[in-house]
Write an enzyme that holds these catalytic residues in place. Structure first.
Site, PDB file in Angstrom:
ATOM      1  N   GLN A  77       3.993 120.955  89.550  1.00  0.00           N
ATOM      2  CA  GLN A  77       4.188 120.191  88.312  1.00  0.00           C
ATOM      3  C   GLN A  77       4.187 121.071  87.063  1.00  0.00           C
ATOM      4  O   GLN A  77       4.598 120.627  85.988  1.00  0.00           O
ATOM      5  CB  GLN A  77       3.108 119.116  88.161  1.00  0.00           C
ATOM      6  CG  GLN A  77       3.221 118.025  89.224  1.00  0.00           C
ATOM      7  CD  GLN A  77       2.199 116.950  88.967  1.00  0.00           C
ATOM      8  OE1 GLN A  77       1.062 117.049  89.419  1.00  0.00           O
ATOM      9  NE2 GLN A  77       2.576 115.916  88.234  1.00  0.00           N
ATOM     10  N   HIS A  81      -1.595 111.642  96.905  1.00  0.00           N
ATOM     11  CA  HIS A  81      -0.590 111.851  95.854  1.00  0.00           C
ATOM     12  C   HIS A  81      -0.349 113.346  95.620  1.00  0.00           C
ATOM     13  O   HIS A  81       0.797 113.796  95.559  1.00  0.00           O
ATOM     14  CB  HIS A  81      -1.073 111.163  94.562  1.00  0.00           C
ATOM     15  CG  HIS A  81      -0.122 111.280  93.409  1.00  0.00           C
ATOM     16  ND1 HIS A  81       0.581 110.207  92.914  1.00  0.00           N
ATOM     17  CD2 HIS A  81       0.245 112.341  92.647  1.00  0.00           C
ATOM     18  CE1 HIS A  81       1.348 110.615  91.908  1.00  0.00           C
ATOM     19  NE2 HIS A  81       1.151 111.910  91.718  1.00  0.00           N
ATOM     20  N   GLU A  82      -1.447 114.107  95.506  1.00  0.00           N
ATOM     21  CA  GLU A  82      -1.293 115.551  95.234  1.00  0.00           C
ATOM     22  C   GLU A  82      -0.772 116.300  96.460  1.00  0.00           C
ATOM     23  O   GLU A  82       0.027 117.229  96.327  1.00  0.00           O
ATOM     24  CB  GLU A  82      -2.613 116.159  94.745  1.00  0.00           C
ATOM     25  CG  GLU A  82      -3.196 115.521  93.486  1.00  0.00           C
ATOM     26  CD  GLU A  82      -2.212 115.368  92.338  1.00  0.00           C
ATOM     27  OE1 GLU A  82      -1.275 116.184  92.213  1.00  0.00           O
ATOM     28  OE2 GLU A  82      -2.358 114.401  91.570  1.00  0.00           O
ATOM     29  N   GLY A 132      -5.166 114.236  88.184  1.00  0.00           N
ATOM     30  CA  GLY A 132      -4.755 115.192  89.210  1.00  0.00           C
ATOM     31  C   GLY A 132      -3.508 115.927  88.785  1.00  0.00           C
ATOM     32  O   GLY A 132      -2.702 115.406  88.001  1.00  0.00           O
ATOM     33  N   HIS A 145       2.879 116.043  96.466  1.00  0.00           N
ATOM     34  CA  HIS A 145       3.534 116.988  95.544  1.00  0.00           C
ATOM     35  C   HIS A 145       3.784 118.335  96.221  1.00  0.00           C
ATOM     36  O   HIS A 145       4.804 118.974  95.976  1.00  0.00           O
ATOM     37  CB  HIS A 145       2.652 117.230  94.308  1.00  0.00           C
ATOM     38  CG  HIS A 145       2.871 116.251  93.201  1.00  0.00           C
ATOM     39  ND1 HIS A 145       4.091 116.031  92.611  1.00  0.00           N
ATOM     40  CD2 HIS A 145       2.000 115.432  92.556  1.00  0.00           C
ATOM     41  CE1 HIS A 145       3.965 115.124  91.651  1.00  0.00           C
ATOM     42  NE2 HIS A 145       2.706 114.737  91.598  1.00  0.00           N
ATOM     43  N   CYS A 177       2.320 109.059  87.692  1.00  0.00           N
ATOM     44  CA  CYS A 177       2.386 110.503  87.900  1.00  0.00           C
ATOM     45  C   CYS A 177       2.752 111.175  86.580  1.00  0.00           C
ATOM     46  O   CYS A 177       3.620 110.671  85.868  1.00  0.00           O
ATOM     47  CB  CYS A 177       3.447 110.816  88.957  1.00  0.00           C
ATOM     48  SG  CYS A 177       3.687 112.573  89.257  1.00  0.00           S
ATOM     49  N   LEU A 178       2.101 112.283  86.277  1.00  0.00           N
ATOM     50  CA  LEU A 178       2.382 112.990  85.026  1.00  0.00           C
ATOM     51  C   LEU A 178       3.823 113.508  84.988  1.00  0.00           C
ATOM     52  O   LEU A 178       4.347 113.774  83.913  1.00  0.00           O
ATOM     53  CB  LEU A 178       1.403 114.163  84.834  1.00  0.00           C
ATOM     54  CG  LEU A 178      -0.070 113.773  84.661  1.00  0.00           C
ATOM     55  CD1 LEU A 178      -0.953 115.013  84.605  1.00  0.00           C
ATOM     56  CD2 LEU A 178      -0.266 112.917  83.415  1.00  0.00           C
TER      57      LEU A 178
HETATM   58 NI    NI Z   1       1.876 113.289  90.383  1.00  0.00          NI
END
Ligand code: NI
Length: 173
Positions: free
Chosen positions: A54, A138-139, A49, A142, A96-97
């Site tokens: 991000q 999660h997204e 995701g 963000h 998380c990236l």
């Molecule tokens: Ni994330």
């Protein structure tokens, strides 16, 4: 299409509430390219995701693909998403990236229904359970400037923040 650098914890764009996308803009090549780049960047990471903040873009867009590109029907693109319902509870490891190298157990809804627009501007609704419900939450977080570390208890969060601060000081973040 391009693979874009992923912004890490510490950058203010990850802490802002992202702005809604004007649906009229979905017809523009700029916005379609942005979506393509988000998908490409997610697959390259690799991740399941990615939200627009991000890659430094404060817009309410996320992409999710639990199969990381293996399932041709696995890709979801959501514009201006909203929760329709959330219920239940699950506790699983999450990362998380934008917080690479760190994982923690996060409480999430077991099931979530999200509605929004797809990249053609058509209203869509998706139901997710387990990992997909987790990814939705999660997204969505963000898009509101929240990271998974904010959902942790104090001690665990402080430990991650302290380690990241240390990495930043030595130029490794
Ligand atoms: Ni994330």
């Amino acid at each position: 299409m391009a693979i874009l650098p992923i912004v890490r914890l510490g950058r203010s764009v990850l802490r802002e509430a992202a702005q809604p996308v004007d649906p009229a803009r979905l017809g523009s090549p700029e916005l379609q390219t942005l979506i393509d780049d988000m998908i490409e960047t997610m697959y390259a990471a690799p991740g399941i995701g990615l939200a627009a903040p991000q890659i430094g873009v404060p817009l309410r867009i996320f992409v999710i693909d639990l199969s990381v590109g293996r399932d041709p029907h696995g890709l979801l693109v959501m514009i201006n998403p909203e929760f329709v319902s959330r219920d239940g509870m699950q506790l699983e490891e999450e990362g998380c990236l934008s917080v690479p190298g760190f994982n923690a157990t996060v409480v999430r809804p077991q099931r979530a229904v999200v509605k929004g627009l797809n990249r053609e501007g058509v209203a869509v609704q998706h139901e997710g359970t387990d990992l997909l419900a987790r990814a939705f939450q999660h997204e969505m977080d963000h898009l509101d400037g929240t990271l998974f570390v904010d959902r942790l208890r104090g001690i665990k969060r402080d430990m991650i923040v302290r380690k990241i601060r240390k990495l930043s000081r030595s130029g490794k973040w």
